[in-house]
Design a protein around this motif. Structure first.
Motif, PDB file in Angstrom:
ATOM      1  N   UNK A 239       0.801  -1.235   0.000  1.00  0.00           N
ATOM      2  CA  UNK A 239       0.000   0.000   0.000  1.00  0.00           C
ATOM      3  C   UNK A 239       0.824   1.271   0.000  1.00  0.00           C
ATOM      4  N   UNK A 240       2.150   1.170   0.074  1.00  0.00           N
ATOM      5  CA  UNK A 240       2.994   2.357   0.168  1.00  0.00           C
ATOM      6  C   UNK A 240       3.686   2.699  -1.149  1.00  0.00           C
ATOM      7  N   UNK A 241       3.594   1.812  -2.127  1.00  0.00           N
ATOM      8  CA  UNK A 241       4.147   2.078  -3.450  1.00  0.00           C
ATOM      9  C   UNK A 241       3.061   2.742  -4.285  1.00  0.00           C
ATOM     10  N   UNK A 242       3.281   4.014  -4.644  1.00  0.00           N
ATOM     11  CA  UNK A 242       2.229   4.802  -5.275  1.00  0.00           C
ATOM     12  C   UNK A 242       2.785   5.681  -6.378  1.00  0.00           C
ATOM     13  N   UNK A 440      19.018   0.185  10.659  1.00  0.00           N
ATOM     14  CA  UNK A 440      19.719  -0.401   9.518  1.00  0.00           C
ATOM     15  C   UNK A 440      18.694  -0.737   8.447  1.00  0.00           C
ATOM     16  N   UNK A 441      18.972  -0.355   7.204  1.00  0.00           N
ATOM     17  CA  UNK A 441      18.072  -0.675   6.096  1.00  0.00           C
ATOM     18  C   UNK A 441      18.736  -1.715   5.200  1.00  0.00           C
ATOM     19  N   UNK A 442      17.949  -2.655   4.723  1.00  0.00           N
ATOM     20  CA  UNK A 442      18.442  -3.719   3.847  1.00  0.00           C
ATOM     21  C   UNK A 442      17.544  -3.808   2.627  1.00  0.00           C
ATOM     22  N   UNK A 504      10.799   0.929   3.850  1.00  0.00           N
ATOM     23  CA  UNK A 504      11.391   2.224   3.508  1.00  0.00           C
ATOM     24  C   UNK A 504      11.058   2.533   2.052  1.00  0.00           C
ATOM     25  N   UNK A 505      10.556   3.757   1.804  1.00  0.00           N
ATOM     26  CA  UNK A 505      10.206   4.181   0.442  1.00  0.00           C
ATOM     27  C   UNK A 505      11.194   5.217  -0.086  1.00  0.00           C
ATOM     28  N   UNK A 506      11.328   5.199  -1.380  1.00  0.00           N
ATOM     29  CA  UNK A 506      12.155   6.181  -2.085  1.00  0.00           C
ATOM     30  C   UNK A 506      11.291   6.871  -3.130  1.00  0.00           C
ATOM     31  N   UNK A 519       8.766   1.115  -2.521  1.00  0.00           N
ATOM     32  CA  UNK A 519       9.503   0.487  -1.426  1.00  0.00           C
ATOM     33  C   UNK A 519      10.835  -0.051  -1.938  1.00  0.00           C
ATOM     34  N   UNK A 520      11.911   0.316  -1.259  1.00  0.00           N
ATOM     35  CA  UNK A 520      13.243  -0.112  -1.687  1.00  0.00           C
ATOM     36  C   UNK A 520      13.954  -0.953  -0.637  1.00  0.00           C
TER      37      UNK A 520
END
Length: 805
Positions: A239-242, A440-442, A504-506, A519-520
């Motif tokens: 729902x966060x990829x827009x 930390x992001x992966x 996490x979104x970009x 989302x990345x």
């Protein structure tokens, strides 16, 4: 008709037939046909027609090439026109015209007629007429010569023989153009034969849109079709990829940067109560929902005002977006608004200054509890670019005003939807020592792993206790801060379990002022846990099977649908799949399902009556009527006054006002009315009239229970009504401060911060966060019942140790 469009082919053939009498322009005609074919990308889906068109062009080009080779002059002229001017036949001439040129081109026939007429009318001034005639003949000759040169003279000089030039044109240039034209005539699937699957999908999508735009039975908005298709595609992921269109991108930038150009007003559609007691839209005005302090609030506009003109022009029939666009403008300019206030006959005017509006992430910071305790409170509403500096400034101000070091700080993250990852790190820097891992992001591959650490010395003393307040609306960046403080044992968390968004979104810039938010990566807390509560890579089998049964008509029919989970078939993380991790001090925490608080409070839910009163604008309608009737009470004198406006008499007046539908427009209904009505109709159609009567009785009982909530939920309803009345004169920060005195959860947080022994016990090594289960019952009993505490109930919010239990 589908491509190639017969009109295009007919037009090209007509142009060719008109120019066939001019051998010198035959090469140019072929060039025009070829270029038109290439530019319009005519994809022939019927191969016989495709072959016919291509064969016609091939035969025509070959004939012209042979003719050009046999006639050197004709061949060179055709080659020059074909190679140097393949698209435009308009000669490049001076824009200065004379009586014998039409649009810059010489008209020999027109000139000849004028000369003949001059010869017939020759009189006694014959000598003069003869001279004029000779002059005209010279001008015509010059114009004819110039027209010929400008039409056929090459832009570059060829030094090769004419025959050689014709041979090169017939054997090299013309076949190349014919090949390029042939490729443009091939069907799309043939051209894309060697393309990747991604390129093929894009080509198919483009052709679908083109076909619908060209031949669908009704005119369709391709922009809407495109956005619907893209959003449907992206929603299958999470729902966060827009996809953000122009307006969505602007809104996203406001959320990201916390700034926008405007006047500081929040507006919505206006409404009014008809003589029949029905609420309906008022298209002559818009309603002010909020006026930001320091901006429109200082110009005299208040929530509840009705704006009906901007710069003297009526906004009758304008949408909220159109009105907002008229209020926006270049910073530094002014706009005049005309508005009405309830209870006043004459309209008011205000001049608003357009400027860069800054939305504060910290709307309120103040001392709470007993003055001698030194407890600070910070409400953090978001994580825009300035969230970190704002929290730092708030802490510094609280420490300065306390006169000494703060003993405890309450950080309220309830309802905080998150924001920028970088801002979350900056906020955490105010509490954690340097070089401490925050998150930390992966990403999809190992080289996309990033670790974020603090860089500066914290402004808050390590000896100051920290209590973080959370609820189900605490998400994303707010969860990063909460988890970092919990994993490093820097704070205790009190409230309800957080939302559980660990993605996490970009934002990627796209053409035409649009963007893609996708989302990345997933983020992991310092202890190594991912708090994502929904796995979008796994299907919810139970929901899928239920949906399949519903689609097949099994299990209840269309009136009682089971909704699928939607986004990528995602499902909640199973309790058995959750893993245990260890904090810096040795406490045990778990991943998945959000962040579990150290002290769980029972959330007080809004009643059905409160939801109906809010959705039908009952609070605002009464506040408007009360302010009009009691202007002495609802005035600037109300600001900073702690005494309640909503007394028992005012509350009784509110109940009477609301139940009078002709006056308030409020309809006593529940969310269950339509379902109960459908259930009664289903019983009746099935022959169970007695059950239909029971369904009607149940509906009447639900409405009676709803009306009874006016008494049972009086305190909660009165608090909402108090805020609605105060909103007409007080800025938002003051209203938030006033509402804190009724906040039971804040009361629990302050009590936890002042209990030294209980605070240390929760941070002790070996503590299991969220356990034992009996803690919830003990805490709920101690927090929700202030009467029990006044009768000698437990003074501490913290449960006894397991051994003592």
């Amino acid at each position: 008709s589908t491509p190639p469009y017969p009109a295009h082919v007919a037009a090209a053939t007509l142009r060719l037939s008109l120019r066939i009498s001019l051998p010198l322009a035959e090469g140019s005609v072929v060039g025009v046909v070829m270029a038109a074919c290439a530019r319009t990308r005519l994809h022939c889906r019927k191969k016989p027609l495709q072959l016919l068109v291509f064969a016609s062009v091939l035969v025509l080009g070959t004939w012209i090439g042979v003719e050009g080779f046999s006639s050197a002059g004709t061949g060179v002229a055709g080659l020059k026109t074909l190679a140097l001017r393949p698209v435009s036949l308009r000669p490049h001439q001076s824009r200065r015209q004379n009586p014998y040129t039409v649009n810059g081109r010489c008209n020999a026939r027109f000139s000849s007629l004028r000369m003949n007429k001059g010869g017939e009318d020759e009189d006694e001034d014959g000598a003069s007429q003869t001279r004029d005639k000779a002059s005209l003949q010279r001008k015509v000759a010059v114009n004819l010569k110039l027209g010929y040169k400008q039409l056929f003279a090459p832009r570059i000089k060829l030094s090769i023989p004419a025959a050689a030039a014709s041979l090169i044109g017939a054997s090299v240039v013309l076949p190349a153009i014919l090949l390029f034209s042939a490729l443009s005539f091939l069907p799309a699937d043939d051209v894309m034969g060697g393309a990747s699957p991604l390129q093929q999908d894009v080509a198919i999508f483009e052709n679908i849109l083109a076909d619908l735009d060209a031949a669908y039975v009704d005119k369709v908005p391709t922009e809407k079709l495109f956005e619907t298709g893209v959003q449907a595609m992206l929603s299958s992921l999470d729902p966060y990829t827009e996809f953000e269109n122009k307006k969505g991108k602007a809104d996203l930038e406001i959320q990201t940067f916390g700034r926008y150009g405007g006047v500081g007003l929040s507006i919505s559609e206006d409404w009014k109560v008809s003589p029949k007691g029905v609420q309906e839209k008022d298209k002559s005005s818009v309603r002010v929902m909020n006026a930001l302090q320091g901006y429109a609030f200082e110009s005299g506009i208040r929530p509840g005002d009705h704006i009906f003109a901007i710069d003297g022009a009526s906004i009758q029939g304008k949408t909220v977006s159109e009105v907002a666009d008229r209020l926006h403008g270049e910073p530094g300019t002014d706009v005049q608004v005309t508005f009405k206030r309830d209870g006043e006959a004459a309209p008011r005017e205000a001049v608003l200054h357009r400027r860069l509006i800054r939305i504060r992430d910290v709307p309120l910071a103040m001392a709470v509890g007993a003055p001698d305790k030194g407890i600070g409170y910070i409400k953090l509403g978001g994580f825009a670019v300035d969230a970190g500096p704002e929290v730092k400034s708030a802490i510094a101000a609280l420490q300065k005003n306390a006169g000494r070091k703060l003993s405890a700080l309450v950080l309220d993250l309830r309802g905080n939807p998150g924001g920028l990852l970088s801002s979350a790190v900056e906020v955490a820097e105010n509490f954690l020592p340097p070089e401490t891992t925050v998150v930390t992001t992966r990403g999809r591959s190992g080289d996309m792993t990033l670790q974020y650490k603090t860089k500066r010395k914290p402004i808050l003393s390590p000896e100051t206790k920290v209590v973080v307040m959370t609820d189900g609306g605490t998400a994303s960046a707010a969860e990063i801060v909460t988890a970092s403080l919990q994993d490093h044992d820097r704070a205790i968390v009190i409230g309800q379990k957080t939302f559980g968004k660990g993605l996490v979104q970009q934002v990627a810039e796209l053409p035409f002022e649009t963007s893609l938010k996708f989302t990345v990566a997933k983020y992991y807390t310092p202890s190594g846990r991912c708090i994502q509560s929904v796995d979008y890579n796994k299907e919810d089998i139970a929901s899928k099977e239920a949906a399949e049964r519903e689609r097949e008509g099994v299990g209840g029919g269309s009136r009682f649908r089971i909704v699928e989970s939607g986004f990528g078939g995602g499902r909640k993380v199973d309790e058995r799949e959750r893993k245990t991790f260890v904090t810096s001090g040795g406490r045990k925490v778990r991943d998945g399902g959000g962040i579990e608080p150290d002290l769980q409070l029972v959330k007080e839910q809004s009643s059905e009556l409160e939801l109906q009163l809010a959705s039908q604008n009952a609070f605002e309608n009464f506040a408007a009527a009360f302010a009009a009737k009691h202007p002495d009470q609802v005035s600037e004198k109300l600001i900073w006054r702690d005494t309640k406006v909503v007394t028992s008499e005012v509350y009784d007046a509110f109940v009477a006002f609301t139940l009078d539908q002709l006056q308030s427009g409020f309809e006593l209904r529940t969310r269950f009315d339509s379902a109960l009505a459908d259930l009664g109709e289903a019983f009746k159609s099935s022959g169970y009239e007695s059950l239909q009567a029971e369904a009607q009785q149940l509906e009447a009982k639900a409405r009676a229970a709803l009306q009874a909530d006016f008494h049972t939920r009086q305190q909660a309803i009165a608090q909402r009504l108090e805020d609605a009345i105060r909103a007409r004169v007080e800025p938002e920060a003051l209203r938030l401060a006033h509402a804190l005195q009724y906040d039971k959860e804040l009361e629990a947080a302050v009590k936890a911060a002042t209990d030294e022994a209980g605070y240390e016990k929760l941070l002790a090594k070996g503590t299991i966060v969220g356990q034992p289960p009996d803690v919830d019952k003990v805490l709920a009993a101690s927090v929700s019942s202030s009467a029990a505490r006044s009768k000698g109930g437990p003074d501490s919010l913290f449960p006894p140790s397991p051994s003592a239990q």
